[in-house]
Design a protein around this motif. Structure first.
Motif, PDB file in Angstrom:
ATOM      1  N   ASP A  37       0.828  -1.208   0.000  1.00 33.43           N
ATOM      2  CA  ASP A  37       0.000   0.000   0.000  1.00 33.43           C
ATOM      3  C   ASP A  37       0.869   1.267   0.000  1.00 33.43           C
ATOM      4  O   ASP A  37       0.708   2.169   0.825  1.00 33.43           O
ATOM      5  N   ARG A  39       2.157   4.776  -1.405  1.00 31.37           N
ATOM      6  CA  ARG A  39       1.681   5.939  -2.144  1.00 31.37           C
ATOM      7  C   ARG A  39       2.871   6.849  -2.435  1.00 31.37           C
ATOM      8  O   ARG A  39       3.811   6.931  -1.642  1.00 31.37           O
ATOM      9  N   ARG A  94       3.912   9.542   2.236  1.00 38.01           N
ATOM     10  CA  ARG A  94       4.057   9.142   0.838  1.00 38.01           C
ATOM     11  C   ARG A  94       5.542   9.067   0.509  1.00 38.01           C
ATOM     12  O   ARG A  94       6.351   9.786   1.102  1.00 38.01           O
ATOM     13  N   LEU A  99      -3.345   1.722 -11.029  1.00 37.65           N
ATOM     14  CA  LEU A  99      -2.561   2.733 -10.314  1.00 37.65           C
ATOM     15  C   LEU A  99      -3.115   4.114 -10.647  1.00 37.65           C
ATOM     16  O   LEU A  99      -2.880   4.658 -11.727  1.00 37.65           O
ATOM     17  N   GLU A 153      -5.501   9.675  -4.765  1.00 40.29           N
ATOM     18  CA  GLU A 153      -4.762   8.942  -5.788  1.00 40.29           C
ATOM     19  C   GLU A 153      -3.459   8.362  -5.228  1.00 40.29           C
ATOM     20  O   GLU A 153      -2.844   8.945  -4.342  1.00 40.29           O
ATOM     21  N   ARG A 154      -3.048   7.235  -5.808  1.00 35.28           N
ATOM     22  CA  ARG A 154      -1.827   6.579  -5.326  1.00 35.28           C
ATOM     23  C   ARG A 154      -0.569   7.344  -5.738  1.00 35.28           C
ATOM     24  O   ARG A 154       0.411   7.389  -4.991  1.00 35.28           O
TER      25      ARG A 154
END
Length: 690
Positions: free
Chosen positions: A319, A321, A351, A399, A423-424
């Motif tokens: 997971d 990001r 992130r 993605l 958003e990733r």
């Protein structure tokens, strides 16, 4: 005021030999600085310490420059950073090194160079070959002294990415290695039976790569280092090099009587940042946790042998990001202000922070504590559409991505980044800063965490973020302020400016005047009437004088002389100021009784050379390098007077971590500076913000 930074045990210098002065200083560094300068200690290099017993500071600086020159001219330089192996070949150096071998060939021929990578895990007696790299060159004899090498093709027994830039060849081995691995290398030209061990020089000098004296010894063993380790190594090396610069100044410029009244040099901002009373322990632990997480994730999502699909699956599994910083086409400081704001968002939202791959000159002169190489972390980013091609947006493997542009509303708007940007993969573009808004706004969802949990405030947050991520490389400082630079007919050399700003006998006020891009050109300017030129900026002149009046209570004029370090894009204002009010050091060679400077006079310190804009000049790399050096110097000042309509002075003023109010003026603004200036919380909202 950070008065605690001035608590230092003085070394009695008197008329002692220069070498004894160095021993005293290094002894002080090893004791006092461990408790004051560092939460992560900056310990002087022991190999350099032993060298100082035999060499003067000036001789040591010269050795640094000579060693760096050797490093730059070496033909082979491998690196093993962040689990990845890279080889750098300098074709010009190879042509010189093997000239006698090539000159026996015909005028134009071809030959292949075989480089073998040998790997071992800790055991230095048991190496095995893991990769053979064959590089075929066209060899052209230009004359009796010059040979030209042109790369024709490559062939390897392992997966590599080869980049050919002018006379440099970069070879990245597509494999992730263990931190316990060590490497050796051999090379061999075709048609010869001579397989030769490769040696190279390490930089910067450290206790592990240097013998008891400089220059550093050659090595043939390559060990692992992380970005964080390289970051700290650079800082340690720069600190010692700055010590030497200051000692040269003391020895050359001050009378023996004045030497008795000075202690160590001033601290530079990254040294201040290591003090937990400036950048809290909670903040430093937060950064350290993120750095460890960043390194671990980077290693897990790309082991060098994964396909793009396998990397995507690992990203989904963990997971992960991403947040990608993309530079703007505007000026240097705007780019960095946006960069630090993006970095803060990456920290707050956890992130993976990734840097703009189109700004290689930045990473050339600045060392980061993170590995954010886009090509290593997400080599598939430019093929994202292809990865998503057969997937729907609701598919777990899809993605998601978004690019967000930040304009001036960033200065006043609160963001919930997780809610607004699910958003990733995020890419942030812009030229403004949001750090002060994020910590200062009462409605910011991050305010409590930053101020209560991390014990940070508007005065220190930007500088602490900046110095946790970037540090200025020793190699660039040597290029910008070489020992060979000398006093100029008008103005001051880069080395002298640096030395003066390090000296505690001065109280430097940094003044930045943004006059406009058209003033940068040195041609067709009028230098016949410097009084008239200075008169155009009378508001800045009056403000400086008022600041000096306020500082009379702050600065003991018998110990520290107020000086003005002038930065301006205007070539003529710097030249005019240097003609009228230059700082002269002749007085400091005299006794204190003979040297009586008027406290209220202006003593201007500046470079007389023209400046270049990083976005407009043809040589943008040089413009960038000169700009970063000016920013480094400006951050050494005690107080700052900046142009409101510019971020070039604002950024280093915040990064300086002096935590004092800033004075700010428009180009023709008539405003009194008899107050205490503007708090940083207010200045952080001006122009493009912070």
């Amino acid at each position: 005021m950070l008065r605690y930074l001035k608590i230092r045990s003085p070394c009695i210098i008197g008329l002692i030999l220069a070498s004894l002065f160095i021993v005293c200083l290094l002894h002080h560094n090893l004791t006092t600085e461990l408790s004051v300068r560092n939460s992560v200690a900056i310990i002087p290099n022991k190999s350099l310490e032993s060298t100082s017993l035999l060499s003067s500071p000036r001789e040591l600086l010269l050795l640094y420059e000579q060693e760096y020159s050797r490093v730059e001219s070496t033909s082979f330089r491998p690196t093993f950073h962040n689990h990845h192996l890279t080889l750098k070949l300098n074709l010009t150096a190879i042509a010189i090194e093997y000239f006698d071998y090539f000159k026996n060939s015909s005028t134009k021929t071809t030959s292949a160079l075989k480089i073998t990578c040998l790997q071992s895990s800790k055991n230095r007696n048991n190496f095995r070959s893991i990769c053979d790299i064959f590089l075929t060159f066209q060899i052209k004899i230009l004359n009796s002294q010059k040979v030209q090498l042109t790369l024709l093709s490559k062939n390897t027994s392992c997966s590599v990415l080869l980049t050919n830039i002018s006379d440099l060849i970069l070879i990245n081995v597509h494999q992730t290695f263990s931190i316990d691995d060590i490497f050796r290398f051999t090379h061999q030209w075709t048609n010869t039976n001579n397989k030769t061990e490769l040696f190279w020089r390490s930089w910067p000098p450290t206790t592990t790569t240097c013998l008891k004296s400089l220059p550093c010894s050659l090595t043939n063993i390559l060990t692992h280092s992380t970005s964080k380790e390289l970051f700290l190594t650079e800082q340690n090396a720069v600190s010692y090099w700055l010590d030497l610069q200051y000692q040269v100044f003391i020895n050359q410029r001050l009378s023996n009587e004045r030497k008795k009244s000075v202690n160590n040099r001033n601290f530079v901002p990254y040294e201040i940042a290591k003090n937990p009373r400036v950048c809290s322990s909670e903040f430093q632990n937060w950064i350290l946790d993120y750095q460890k997480w960043h390194e671990n994730i980077m290693l897990n999502i790309n082991n060098g042998s994964m396909t793009f699909e396998e990397q995507r699956n690992r990203i989904i599994e963990l997971d992960v990001r991403f947040l990608i910083y993309e530079k703007h086409t505007s000026g240097l400081s705007d780019r960095i202000i946006h960069l630090i704001s993006t970095y803060l968002v990456a920290l707050l939202t956890k992130r993976l922070f990734i840097f703009d791959k189109n700004w290689p000159e930045f990473t050339e002169i600045m060392q980061s504590s993170l590995n954010y190489d886009q090509q290593l972390i997400i080599p598939w980013i430019e093929q994202l559409d292809l990865l998503n091609k057969n997937l729907t947006q609701n598919d777990r493997k899809y993605l998601t991505s978004k690019t967000e542009w930040f304009s001036s509303n960033r200065l006043l708007k609160d963001y919930d980044y997780d809610k607004l940007f699910p958003e990733r993969i995020l890419t942030f573009k812009g030229h403004t800063g949001g750090v002060i808004q994020t910590i200062h706004s009462n409605s910011s969802i991050y305010r409590k965490f930053l101020t209560i949990d991390l014990q940070m405030n508007t005065n220190n947050i930007f500088g602490c973020l900046y110095h946790s991520l970037f540090t200025y490389k020793l190699s660039e400082l040597i290029n910008r302020a070489p020992l060979t630079s000398s006093d100029l007919p008008v103005g001051h050399s880069s080395q002298l400016i640096l030395q003066i700003l390090l000296a505690p006998i001065f109280f430097p006020i940094g003044v930045q005047v943004r006059a406009g891009d058209e003033t940068m050109n040195e041609q067709n300017i009028d230098q016949s009437n410097p009084e008239h030129i200075i008169g155009k900026y009378q508001n800045f002149l009056a403000c400086i004088q008022q600041i000096n009046m306020i500082n009379e209570k702050l600065v003991d004029k018998t110990i520290r002389t107020p000086i003005v370090f002038l930065l301006s894009d205007s070539y003529e204002i710097r030249r005019a100021a240097l003609k009228l009010k230059p700082l002269s050091l002749e007085c400091y060679r005299l006794s204190e009784k003979e040297c009586q400077l008027n406290y209220y006079d202006l003593h201007v310190l500046a470079s007389p050379n023209p400046v270049f804009h990083v976005s407009n000049d043809t040589n943008r790399v040089l413009a960038f390098k000169l700009g970063m050096f000016d920013i480094f110097l400006f951050s050494l000042c005690e107080q700052h007077l900046i142009s409101t309509e510019s971020s070039f002075g604002r950024f280093p003023a915040f990064a300086s971590l002096k935590q004092r109010n800033i004075y700010s003026l428009g180009l023709h603004e008539l405003k009194s500076c008899k107050n205490d200036g503007l708090p940083l919380s207010a200045v952080g909202y001006q122009w493009s913000g912070i």
